[in-house]
Design a protein around this motif. Sequence first.
Motif, PDB file in Angstrom:
ATOM      1  N   ARG A 141       0.838  -1.193   0.000  1.00 44.18           N
ATOM      2  CA  ARG A 141       0.000   0.000   0.000  1.00 44.18           C
ATOM      3  C   ARG A 141       0.878   1.250   0.000  1.00 44.18           C
ATOM      4  NH1 ARG A 141      -0.384   3.368   3.596  1.00 44.18           N
ATOM      5  NH2 ARG A 141       0.464   2.002   5.176  1.00 44.18           N
ATOM      6  N   CYS A 142       1.915   1.232   0.797  1.00 46.40           N
ATOM      7  CA  CYS A 142       2.842   2.364   0.866  1.00 46.40           C
ATOM      8  C   CYS A 142       3.542   2.563  -0.477  1.00 46.40           C
ATOM      9  CB  CYS A 142       3.854   2.140   1.984  1.00 46.40           C
ATOM     10  SG  CYS A 142       5.007   3.502   2.220  1.00 46.40           S
ATOM     11  N   LEU A 143       3.982   1.473  -1.093  1.00 51.13           N
ATOM     12  CA  LEU A 143       4.651   1.572  -2.391  1.00 51.13           C
ATOM     13  C   LEU A 143       3.719   2.164  -3.447  1.00 51.13           C
ATOM     14  CD1 LEU A 143       7.233   1.024  -4.029  1.00 51.13           C
ATOM     15  CD2 LEU A 143       6.302  -1.253  -4.537  1.00 51.13           C
ATOM     16  N   ALA A 144       2.450   1.770  -3.425  1.00 51.64           N
ATOM     17  CA  ALA A 144       1.478   2.313  -4.376  1.00 51.64           C
ATOM     18  C   ALA A 144       1.287   3.811  -4.156  1.00 51.64           C
ATOM     19  CB  ALA A 144       0.151   1.576  -4.246  1.00 51.64           C
ATOM     20  N   TYR A 145       1.270   4.258  -2.903  1.00 52.98           N
ATOM     21  CA  TYR A 145       1.133   5.689  -2.614  1.00 52.98           C
ATOM     22  C   TYR A 145       2.367   6.450  -3.099  1.00 52.98           C
ATOM     23  CZ  TYR A 145       0.825  10.128  -0.235  1.00 52.98           C
ATOM     24  OH  TYR A 145       0.816  11.483   0.030  1.00 52.98           O
ATOM     25  N   VAL A 146       3.549   5.917  -2.815  1.00 52.39           N
ATOM     26  CA  VAL A 146       4.787   6.565  -3.268  1.00 52.39           C
ATOM     27  C   VAL A 146       4.762   6.699  -4.789  1.00 52.39           C
ATOM     28  CG1 VAL A 146       7.293   6.254  -3.480  1.00 52.39           C
ATOM     29  CG2 VAL A 146       6.164   5.880  -1.270  1.00 52.39           C
ATOM     30  N   ASP A 182       9.001  -4.645  14.198  1.00 54.09           N
ATOM     31  CA  ASP A 182       9.366  -3.843  15.345  1.00 54.09           C
ATOM     32  C   ASP A 182       8.193  -2.893  15.582  1.00 54.09           C
ATOM     33  OD1 ASP A 182      10.103  -1.109  15.972  1.00 54.09           O
ATOM     34  OD2 ASP A 182      11.921  -1.211  14.808  1.00 54.09           O
ATOM     35  N   PRO A 183       7.890  -2.561  16.822  1.00 53.34           N
ATOM     36  CA  PRO A 183       6.701  -1.747  17.078  1.00 53.34           C
ATOM     37  C   PRO A 183       6.791  -0.320  16.549  1.00 53.34           C
ATOM     38  CG  PRO A 183       7.908  -2.143  19.116  1.00 53.34           C
ATOM     39  CD  PRO A 183       8.569  -2.966  18.049  1.00 53.34           C
ATOM     40  N   TRP A 184       7.931   0.083  16.058  1.00 53.87           N
ATOM     41  CA  TRP A 184       8.084   1.440  15.516  1.00 53.87           C
ATOM     42  C   TRP A 184       8.323   1.442  14.020  1.00 53.87           C
ATOM     43  CZ3 TRP A 184       6.002   4.629  18.590  1.00 53.87           C
ATOM     44  CH2 TRP A 184       6.019   4.393  19.955  1.00 53.87           C
ATOM     45  N   HIS A 185       8.161   0.297  13.351  1.00 53.84           N
ATOM     46  CA  HIS A 185       8.334   0.226  11.899  1.00 53.84           C
ATOM     47  C   HIS A 185       7.127   0.902  11.259  1.00 53.84           C
ATOM     48  CE1 HIS A 185       8.929  -1.407   7.857  1.00 53.84           C
ATOM     49  NE2 HIS A 185      10.145  -1.772   8.243  1.00 53.84           N
ATOM     50  N   ASP A 186       7.374   2.027  10.590  1.00 52.07           N
ATOM     51  CA  ASP A 186       6.302   2.835  10.020  1.00 52.07           C
ATOM     52  C   ASP A 186       6.443   2.911   8.502  1.00 52.07           C
ATOM     53  OD1 ASP A 186       8.488   4.510   9.698  1.00 52.07           O
ATOM     54  OD2 ASP A 186       7.758   6.063  11.045  1.00 52.07           O
ATOM     55  N   ASP A 187       5.628   3.754   7.867  1.00 54.12           N
ATOM     56  CA  ASP A 187       5.714   3.884   6.411  1.00 54.12           C
ATOM     57  C   ASP A 187       7.072   4.407   5.974  1.00 54.12           C
ATOM     58  OD1 ASP A 187       3.187   2.879   5.945  1.00 54.12           O
ATOM     59  OD2 ASP A 187       2.236   4.839   5.725  1.00 54.12           O
ATOM     60  N   TRP A 188       7.699   5.240   6.797  1.00 50.02           N
ATOM     61  CA  TRP A 188       9.030   5.749   6.427  1.00 50.02           C
ATOM     62  C   TRP A 188      10.068   4.630   6.509  1.00 50.02           C
ATOM     63  CZ3 TRP A 188       8.753   9.693   3.581  1.00 50.02           C
ATOM     64  CH2 TRP A 188       7.671  10.560   3.730  1.00 50.02           C
ATOM     65  N   THR A 200       6.438  -1.707  -9.554  1.00 51.07           N
ATOM     66  CA  THR A 200       5.192  -0.946  -9.415  1.00 51.07           C
ATOM     67  C   THR A 200       4.246  -1.229 -10.571  1.00 51.07           C
ATOM     68  OG1 THR A 200       6.234   1.033 -10.363  1.00 51.07           O
ATOM     69  CG2 THR A 200       6.129   0.882  -7.952  1.00 51.07           C
ATOM     70  N   ALA A 201       4.779  -1.527 -11.746  1.00 50.21           N
ATOM     71  CA  ALA A 201       3.920  -1.903 -12.874  1.00 50.21           C
ATOM     72  C   ALA A 201       3.202  -3.214 -12.566  1.00 50.21           C
ATOM     73  CB  ALA A 201       4.736  -2.031 -14.157  1.00 50.21           C
ATOM     74  N   LYS A 202       3.908  -4.171 -11.979  1.00 49.62           N
ATOM     75  CA  LYS A 202       3.295  -5.446 -11.594  1.00 49.62           C
ATOM     76  C   LYS A 202       2.238  -5.238 -10.498  1.00 49.62           C
ATOM     77  CE  LYS A 202       5.240  -8.813 -13.866  1.00 49.62           C
ATOM     78  NZ  LYS A 202       4.465  -9.731 -14.684  1.00 49.62           N
TER      79      LYS A 202
END
Length: 157
Positions: free
Chosen positions: A17-22, A85-91, A126-128
């Motif tokens: 989902r994050c990759l699609a937004y980027v 990890d509990p702090w792994h976020d979109d960044w 991203t094309a896939k």
Amino acid sequence: MDQSYVPMARWGRDHWRCLAYVEAVMVEMAGFQVGTDPRMTANRRHYRVLAEQCPRPKRPSHPVRPGMVMRPEYATTLADGTQPDPWHDDWSCVQDFAAEGLFTVGPDQVEPGATLTFSDAGLALTAKLRQHKAAGGQYRDFACETGRQAAVAGGDL
């Protein structure tokens, strides 16, 4: 600081989902500028650094809204249902993308204010992903069995 990255084979819905937004931002803005983004989850450390160093990254026109610091229970979930990890976020996901070679720079260059662009591997992946979604697929069901080398070589992702 020793940074461990989550390999693509373990990515789940949150990474895709994050990759699609980027990708969506890259298409509209000719690149993805690293900065505070209310559409992305940010842990306390990332939020503070991004808000101080790049509070208004280039984004398509939309109302400015403040971001929020995520709670640990909303950390990235991997394909197997675990959290790295509990702090792994979109960044952190963006840094994982860079570690897998999806950008023209490595994870060390993913800094506030930097504008990221996709490598050939990133464009192929991203094309896939877009093709998978266009066919009615869900992010949670997307998987990339082979790595970035297959994308660069024109192989099947």
